[in-house]
Each structure stands twice: as structure tokens, then as C-alpha cells.
Design an enzyme around this catalytic site. Structure first.
Site, PDB file in Angstrom:
ATOM      1  N   CYS A  43       7.414  -1.242  19.403  1.00 54.29           N
ATOM      2  CA  CYS A  43       8.126  -2.655  18.974  1.00 54.29           C
ATOM      3  C   CYS A  43       7.887  -3.526  20.034  1.00 54.29           C
ATOM      4  CB  CYS A  43       9.592  -2.602  18.486  1.00 54.29           C
ATOM      5  SG  CYS A  43      10.335  -3.959  17.859  1.00 54.29           S
ATOM      6  N   CYS A  48       6.551  -5.488  16.992  1.00 52.89           N
ATOM      7  CA  CYS A  48       7.321  -6.762  16.610  1.00 52.89           C
ATOM      8  C   CYS A  48       7.062  -7.957  17.511  1.00 52.89           C
ATOM      9  CB  CYS A  48       8.679  -6.224  16.348  1.00 52.89           C
ATOM     10  SG  CYS A  48       8.947  -4.697  16.000  1.00 52.89           S
ATOM     11  N   LYS A  51       3.526  -9.437  18.090  1.00 55.99           N
ATOM     12  CA  LYS A  51       3.073 -10.081  16.969  1.00 55.99           C
ATOM     13  C   LYS A  51       4.095 -11.342  16.741  1.00 55.99           C
ATOM     14  CE  LYS A  51       5.566  -9.172  13.868  1.00 55.99           C
ATOM     15  NZ  LYS A  51       5.834  -8.130  12.798  1.00 55.99           N
ATOM     16  N   TYR A  99      13.610  -3.791  30.449  1.00 49.32           N
ATOM     17  CA  TYR A  99      13.952  -2.336  30.039  1.00 49.32           C
ATOM     18  C   TYR A  99      14.068  -1.349  31.290  1.00 49.32           C
ATOM     19  CZ  TYR A  99      13.714  -3.096  25.087  1.00 49.32           C
ATOM     20  OH  TYR A  99      14.304  -3.165  23.753  1.00 49.32           O
ATOM     21  N   GLY A 175      -2.839  -3.787   2.854  1.00 49.94           N
ATOM     22  CA  GLY A 175      -2.221  -4.748   2.290  1.00 49.94           C
ATOM     23  C   GLY A 175      -0.778  -4.782   2.395  1.00 49.94           C
ATOM     24  N   TYR A 177       2.778  -4.553   5.497  1.00 47.51           N
ATOM     25  CA  TYR A 177       3.334  -5.398   6.625  1.00 47.51           C
ATOM     26  C   TYR A 177       2.132  -6.025   7.573  1.00 47.51           C
ATOM     27  CZ  TYR A 177       8.243  -3.840   5.851  1.00 47.51           C
ATOM     28  OH  TYR A 177       9.492  -3.456   5.420  1.00 47.51           O
ATOM     29  N   GLU A 181       0.582  -9.727   8.187  1.00 46.92           N
ATOM     30  CA  GLU A 181       1.093 -10.639   9.202  1.00 46.92           C
ATOM     31  C   GLU A 181      -0.269 -11.213  10.209  1.00 46.92           C
ATOM     32  OE1 GLU A 181       5.590  -8.712   9.727  1.00 46.92           O
ATOM     33  OE2 GLU A 181       4.091  -7.879  11.003  1.00 46.92           O
ATOM     34  N   ARG A 198      -7.446  -1.836  -1.589  1.00 49.85           N
ATOM     35  CA  ARG A 198      -7.741  -0.790  -2.547  1.00 49.85           C
ATOM     36  C   ARG A 198      -6.956  -0.998  -4.010  1.00 49.85           C
ATOM     37  NH1 ARG A 198      -5.554   4.781  -0.010  1.00 49.85           N
ATOM     38  NH2 ARG A 198      -3.413   4.237  -0.189  1.00 49.85           N
ATOM     39  N   HIS A 435      24.269 -28.131   2.566  1.00 48.19           N
ATOM     40  CA  HIS A 435      23.365 -29.072   1.945  1.00 48.19           C
ATOM     41  C   HIS A 435      22.749 -29.841   3.054  1.00 48.19           C
ATOM     42  CE1 HIS A 435      21.304 -31.225  -1.426  1.00 48.19           C
ATOM     43  NE2 HIS A 435      21.842 -32.529  -0.900  1.00 48.19           N
ATOM     44  N   GLU A 440      21.033 -22.818   0.187  1.00 48.09           N
ATOM     45  CA  GLU A 440      22.104 -23.199  -0.766  1.00 48.09           C
ATOM     46  C   GLU A 440      21.553 -22.709  -2.195  1.00 48.09           C
ATOM     47  OE1 GLU A 440      23.115 -27.141  -1.566  1.00 48.09           O
ATOM     48  OE2 GLU A 440      20.962 -27.741  -0.773  1.00 48.09           O
TER      49      GLU A 440
HETATM   50  P1  NDP Z   1       1.983   0.041   5.344  1.00 45.15           P
HETATM   51  O1  NDP Z   1       2.359   1.390   4.998  1.00 45.15           O
HETATM   52  O2  NDP Z   1       3.074  -0.991   5.201  1.00 45.15           O
HETATM   53  O3  NDP Z   1       0.812  -0.228   4.493  1.00 45.15           O
HETATM   54  C1  NDP Z   1      -0.410   0.459   4.680  1.00 45.15           C
HETATM   55  C2  NDP Z   1      -1.690  -0.406   3.582  1.00 45.15           C
HETATM   56  O4  NDP Z   1      -2.824   0.279   3.880  1.00 45.15           O
HETATM   57  C3  NDP Z   1      -1.194  -0.400   2.222  1.00 45.15           C
HETATM   58  O5  NDP Z   1      -1.535  -1.897   1.586  1.00 45.15           O
HETATM   59  C4  NDP Z   1      -1.922   0.584   1.451  1.00 45.15           C
HETATM   60  O6  NDP Z   1      -2.644   0.455   0.225  1.00 45.15           O
HETATM   61  C5  NDP Z   1      -3.221   0.690   2.696  1.00 45.15           C
HETATM   62  N1  NDP Z   1      -3.942   1.845   2.938  1.00 45.15           N
HETATM   63  C6  NDP Z   1      -3.536   3.045   3.180  1.00 45.15           C
HETATM   64  N2  NDP Z   1      -4.403   4.099   3.357  1.00 45.15           N
HETATM   65  C7  NDP Z   1      -5.763   3.528   2.730  1.00 45.15           C
HETATM   66  C8  NDP Z   1      -6.952   3.694   2.907  1.00 45.15           C
HETATM   67  N3  NDP Z   1      -7.053   5.219   3.138  1.00 45.15           N
HETATM   68  N4  NDP Z   1      -7.922   3.033   2.585  1.00 45.15           N
HETATM   69  C9  NDP Z   1      -7.594   1.648   2.220  1.00 45.15           C
HETATM   70  N5  NDP Z   1      -6.229   1.025   2.413  1.00 45.15           N
HETATM   71  C10 NDP Z   1      -5.410   2.009   2.814  1.00 45.15           C
HETATM   72  O7  NDP Z   1       1.234   0.100   6.739  1.00 45.15           O
HETATM   73  P2  NDP Z   1       1.248  -0.972   7.992  1.00 45.15           P
HETATM   74  O8  NDP Z   1       0.230  -0.307   8.722  1.00 45.15           O
HETATM   75  O9  NDP Z   1       1.225  -2.132   7.364  1.00 45.15           O
HETATM   76  O10 NDP Z   1       2.740  -0.796   8.693  1.00 45.15           O
HETATM   77  C11 NDP Z   1       3.081   0.382   9.168  1.00 45.15           C
HETATM   78  C12 NDP Z   1       4.572   0.493   8.973  1.00 45.15           C
HETATM   79  O11 NDP Z   1       5.141  -0.268  10.300  1.00 45.15           O
HETATM   80  C13 NDP Z   1       5.275  -0.375   7.900  1.00 45.15           C
HETATM   81  O12 NDP Z   1       5.454   0.543   6.791  1.00 45.15           O
HETATM   82  C14 NDP Z   1       6.543  -0.626   8.515  1.00 45.15           C
HETATM   83  O13 NDP Z   1       7.845   0.233   8.296  1.00 45.15           O
HETATM   84  C15 NDP Z   1       6.295  -0.788   9.780  1.00 45.15           C
HETATM   85  N6  NDP Z   1       6.174  -2.260  10.204  1.00 45.15           N
HETATM   86  C16 NDP Z   1       7.304  -3.307  10.069  1.00 45.15           C
HETATM   87  C17 NDP Z   1       7.039  -4.491  10.280  1.00 45.15           C
HETATM   88  C18 NDP Z   1       8.169  -5.536   9.886  1.00 45.15           C
HETATM   89  O14 NDP Z   1       9.358  -5.019   9.805  1.00 45.15           O
HETATM   90  N7  NDP Z   1       8.140  -6.928  10.061  1.00 45.15           N
HETATM   91  C19 NDP Z   1       5.824  -5.161  10.689  1.00 45.15           C
HETATM   92  C20 NDP Z   1       4.919  -4.193  10.917  1.00 45.15           C
HETATM   93  C21 NDP Z   1       4.989  -2.935  10.634  1.00 45.15           C
HETATM   94  P3  NDP Z   1      -1.839   0.950  -0.844  1.00 45.15           P
HETATM   95  O15 NDP Z   1      -0.897   0.007  -1.206  1.00 45.15           O
HETATM   96  O16 NDP Z   1      -2.937   1.040  -1.982  1.00 45.15           O
HETATM   97  O17 NDP Z   1      -1.150   2.415  -0.461  1.00 45.15           O
END
Ligand code: NDP
Length: 450
Positions: A43, A48, A51, A99, A175, A177, A181, A198, A435, A440
Site C-alpha cells: 500500500c 495506494c 497511485k 515507518y 478491468g 480497480y 485507476e 474479456r 448547500h 446533499e
Molecule cells: P481485480 O480482481 O479487481 O480485477 C482483475 C481484472 O482482471 C478483472 O477485470 C478481471 O476480469 C481481469 N482478469 C483476471 N484474469 C484475467 C485474465 N486471465 N485475462 C484477462 N483478464 C483477466 O484486480 P486488480 O489487479 O485490479 O486489483 C487487485 C486487488 O487489489 C483488488 O481486488 C483490490 O482488493 C485491491 N485494490 C484496491 C484498490 C482500492 O481500494 N482503491 C486499488 C487497487 C487495488 P473479469 O471481471 O472478467 O474477471
């Protein structure tokens, strides 16, 4: 005094590990924490925090554009990527120092190197064995990439935070988080951005109104979202740029390919097998409600357990572990109604159930509002905010609260307290708004959606 070197050894000095170590030490325990990369963990060092600094840095591009409508004439200053990365790195160095000091101040010993369990009470680091009565595994997660030909040419969010140059064209695969971002950061800074998913939409698991709303806003900003598309190969061209071969779509030429296809628990080479610690079907360390593994005195918290992979949840799990083991007060972290945010542009924030989830539990009333922020009446930006409340028809309780729009993470954090307290729609309605704000709207939604 026990025969062990320490009362507690924590493997992993990320958010959860540091919090648990400090709090355990505050109870009088002798604690060591082992870290192989940078103190602060994902993080603070690779997630976090850096980013969000890049989100802030990139968002100025929109602010400069918007300022013209407010009378500003010189609205497009130059931007230097290396200056942003240098400033971000300086801040990370400062935070790492903070830290180190926090741990030192708490009396926690830091051991640098990769920790590996070699016995039920023993952890080896670079050939030296350290022993402890209790062991806490908080090794986090790491980007997970599918096995696609040419995947070695792809970067992950780790490298994206430190690129030598801003890519002219970048493809982001995934697609979730991280994908949305980073797509927002690169798009705002002027890169041509392609998001390859996908599925048919981004952000699986989020409320559909937020998913559709963000997809529309990203598209308006010029991000190309290629849905229903998979990558068959990434090919490096002699000139150094990359061709993405896509199933059912034309090849795509870009300068960088970033994979954000999820993260996997960091369980490799940490000696789980040596001690017989069970993992689950997703490869995460299996734990009970109190974060205890299959071995009585070994616990695990945070992303390595793949429950809710968010920093504040890991902190709560760390605190619960300390209460359980050192406070004589067995505590399970409360994972109900955990709010979270996606720092896309515009951001999304959410707490509670999506409409689809809530509808599975019984009849619901939905209140939804879509509007242009007051700021954009003068800026001229064609950007919509979306807000949604989901109410349990039987109890009148608000069971889901979602927003896409400026400041939504700041707004939803406050509403998360109301949801946690079981607030009803009548109580939302009885609250007087501030307001003029976007927030609101949450206390003035009177019309149920059909
Ligand atoms: P996520 O699990 O959120 O998303 C993974 C994405 O990759 C999905 O769109 C998934 O598609 C796609 N995917 C998975 N496997 C494949 C593949 N083999 N081929 C093509 N597409 C694939 O993972 P992230 O890496 O974005 O983030 C990891 C975790 O980190 C999050 O779940 C979250 O908990 C944490 N995080 C939190 C943040 C925040 O709080 N702001 C910011 C960043 C990370 P499909 O939908 O089709 O499964």
C-alpha cells in the site's frame, strides 16, 4: 521469559504487519518484523499511496482545462513526468523513514531479508534462524499475470509507478480497480489509452449504475475500452514498441502493455509446507475468524489470506489479532459494510450491497440520481455524477450507498458510519443537507426509481 528469541515474529512489514507488530509490542511483547522489500509494503510503497499521488498529479490536467470557464487564460502549463516520479519517490522515502521510526519507537526490531518458516516456531532469514512463541504471516500479495505468449514484455502496476517516460500509447489489460485507476492517470497525462477486458464491462462486482457511469465517462475522456476481447500474444517489434494480438479484433500497437489481472497471495517460498500450514483453493492461507491458521500459534492477516484485500481491512485484522493473542479478548475483525473507493477519474465509492445483491435478499426500493456538478456548469465539462441508495423495503434500512463523482470517497466515508449504524431512509431524509454540495443529494432523494 520464554525460551524463544521473541514473543512474536511478523513476516511482512506492510500495513497489517506493521500495525500488528507495533500494537503487540505496546502490550509488552518482544517483537521482530521481517521484510524483504521496503518497509511499508504494497500500500505505502507500490500501491495506494504512490497511485494516489499520481492520481493527484494527473488530475491537474482536467483542472487546468476546467479553469478556462472560470476566467483563467493561461490554462495549459507544461508537464514533466520525471518531476512527478521524483517527487513521488521522495515522498515514499520520507514515509519509509516514518515507518522505520514508528517501529523503532514501539520497540519492534526490524530484520531485513526474506523470512522463511523452517520449523513451527522458527523463521530463517539469510541463513540465521530466529524463534518466536507466535508467528504472524502478513506477506501480502503480488500481481498475477496469465500465461500469454510474450507476457514477459508486459509491466504491472509495480513498474508503471516508475516508468522512465510517460508512454505515448499504453494498453491496460483487466478491468478491475488497478486497471481503471491507471487508465485514468495515463489518459489525463496525455497517453493514448486502451483498456482490454474479456467481459462486457469494467469493475465486476460493483453496482451496475457505477460500472456503466464510469465506462461512459472514461469513453468520453478518450479511453478506448475494448470489451469482450482477449489477448492472444504480445509481440515486441524491432523498434521496441509492442503489438498486441487480440482475439477477434485487429492488432493493436502500443509502447507499453500493463497487466492488471488481479493479485495472488504471496505464499511462495515462505515455508508453509515445512510447517504444514493449509492453503485454500485460491492458494491463500486458510484462517479461522480469528485469523488463526491450521497451526495453533501461527496466524495470518491481510492479502495473503485473500479475504477483503484492502489496507484498512488488514489493519483491522492486525488489531483483532493483537486483541486475541495479547489482550485476552478473542476478536474477529468485522468485515460487514466495508466501504471502498476506486480512484478512477471520476472516482467511485461504495458501501453495502449493490442493487443486484440486495435484490437477492428481498424487495428493495432504489433511489438514483444523475446530474452535472455545479462546477461543470461553468467549466463546460460534460461529466455526470451518479448516486444511488438501495433501501430494504421491509425495514427501511439503507443497505447500499454508491456514488461516482468528484470527492465520492470523501463523501461515502461519512455515510459508511450511518450504514454501519443501520440508518433508515427516513433518517437520511430527516438529515438537513449542506448547500450547495453534491453530497446533499444523498439526503434529498425522494423519488423512487421505477
Ligand atoms: P481485480 O480482481 O479487481 O480485477 C482483475 C481484472 O482482471 C478483472 O477485470 C478481471 O476480469 C481481469 N482478469 C483476471 N484474469 C484475467 C485474465 N486471465 N485475462 C484477462 N483478464 C483477466 O484486480 P486488480 O489487479 O485490479 O486489483 C487487485 C486487488 O487489489 C483488488 O481486488 C483490490 O482488493 C485491491 N485494490 C484496491 C484498490 C482500492 O481500494 N482503491 C486499488 C487497487 C487495488 P473479469 O471481471 O472478467 O474477471
Amino acid at each position: 521469559m520464554t525460551a524463544y528469541d521473541y514473543d512474536l515474529i511478523t513476516i511482512g512489514a506492510g500495513s497489517g504487519g506493521v500495525r500488528a507488530s507495533r500494537m503487540a509490542a505496546a502490550t509488552g511483547a518482544r517483537v521482530a518484523v521481517i521484510e524483504s522489500l521496503r518497509t511499508g509494503g504494497t500500500c505505502v510503497m507500490r500501491g495506494c499511496v504512490p497511485k494516489k499521488l499520481l492520481v493527484y498529479g494527473s488530475h491537474f490536467a482536467h483542472d487546468f482545462e476546467d479553469s478556462v470557464g472560470f476566467g483563467w487564460e493561461s490554462a495549459k502549463p507544461g508537464f514533466k513526468w520525471s518531476n512527478l516520479i521524483d517527487a513521488k519517490n521522495k515522498e515514499l522515502d520520507r514515509l519509509e523513514g516514518v515507518y522505520h521510526n514508528l517501529l523503532k519507537g514501539a520497540g519492534v526490531e526490524e530484520i531485513f531479508g526474506k523470512g522463511k518458516l523452517v520449523g513451527p516456531h522458527s523463521v530463517e532469514v539469510d541463513g540465521t534462524t530466529h524463534t518466536a512463541e507466535t508467528i504472524l504471516i502478513a506477506t501480502g500479495g503480488w500481481p498475477s499475470l496469465p500465461d500469454v505468449p510474450g507476457i514477459a514484455h508486459a509491466i504491472t502496476s509495480n513498474e508503471a509507478l516508475d516508468l522512465a517516460e510517460l508512454p505515448k500509447r499504453i494498453a491496460v489489460v483487466g478491468g478491475g480497480y488497478i486497471a481503471v485507476e491507471f487508465a485514468g492517470i495515463f489518459n489525463a497525462l496525455g497517453s493514448e489509452v486502451h483498456v482490454i477486458i474479456r467481459a462486457d464491462n469494467i469493475l465486476r462486482g460493483f453496482d451496475d449504475a457505477m460500472r456503466d457511469g464510469l465506462r461512459d465517462e472514461m469513453t468520453k475522456k478518450g479511453i478506448h475500452i475494448h470489451s469482450g476481447t482477449t489477448v492472444s500474444a504480445v509481440v515486441k517489434k524491432p523498434a521496441g514498441d509492442l503489438t498486441m494480438q487480440l482475439d477477434g479484433a485487429d492488432d493493436l500497437n502500443v509502447d507499453q502493455v500493463m497487466y492488471a489481472t488481479g493479485r495472488a497471495p504471496n505464499t511462495k517460498d515462505i515455508g508453509l509446507e515445512a510447517v504444514g500450514i493449509a492453503t485454500n483453493s485460491r492458494g491463500a492461507i486458510a484462517v479461522d475468524d480469528y485469523s488463526k491458521t491450521s497451526i495453533d500459534h501461527i496466524y495470518a492477516i491481510g492479502d495473503v489470506t485473500d479475504r477483503i484485500n484492502l489496507t484498512p481491512v488488514a489493519l483491522a485484522e492486525g488489531m483483532a489479532f493483537v486483541n486475541t493473542v495479547y489482550g485476552n479478548n478473542p476478536t474477529a475483525a468485522d468485515r460487514r459494510n466495508v466501504a471502498s473507493a476506486v480512484f478512477s477519474q471520476p472516482p467511485i465509492a461504495t458501501v453495502g450491497l449493490t442493487e443486484a445483491e440486495a435484490a437477492r435478499h428481498g424487495p428493495v426500493d432504489v433511489y438514483e440520481s444523475r446530474f452535472r456538478n455545479m462546477k461543470h456548469t461553468l467549466s463546460g465539462r460534460d461529466e455526470k455524477s451518479v448516486m444511488k441508495l438501495i433501501v430494504d423495503r421491509q425495514t427501511d434500512r439503507v443497505v447500499g450507498c454508491h456514488m461516482m463523482g468528484s470527492d465520492s470517497p470523501e463523501i461515502i466515508q461519512g455515510l459508511a458510519i450511518a450504514i454501519k449504524c443501520g440508518a433508515t431512509k427516513a433518517q437520511f431524509d430527516a438529515t438537513i443537507g449542506i448547500h450547495p454540495t453534491a453530497a446533499e443529494e444523498f439526503v434529498t432523494m425522494r423519488q423512487k426509481r421505477d
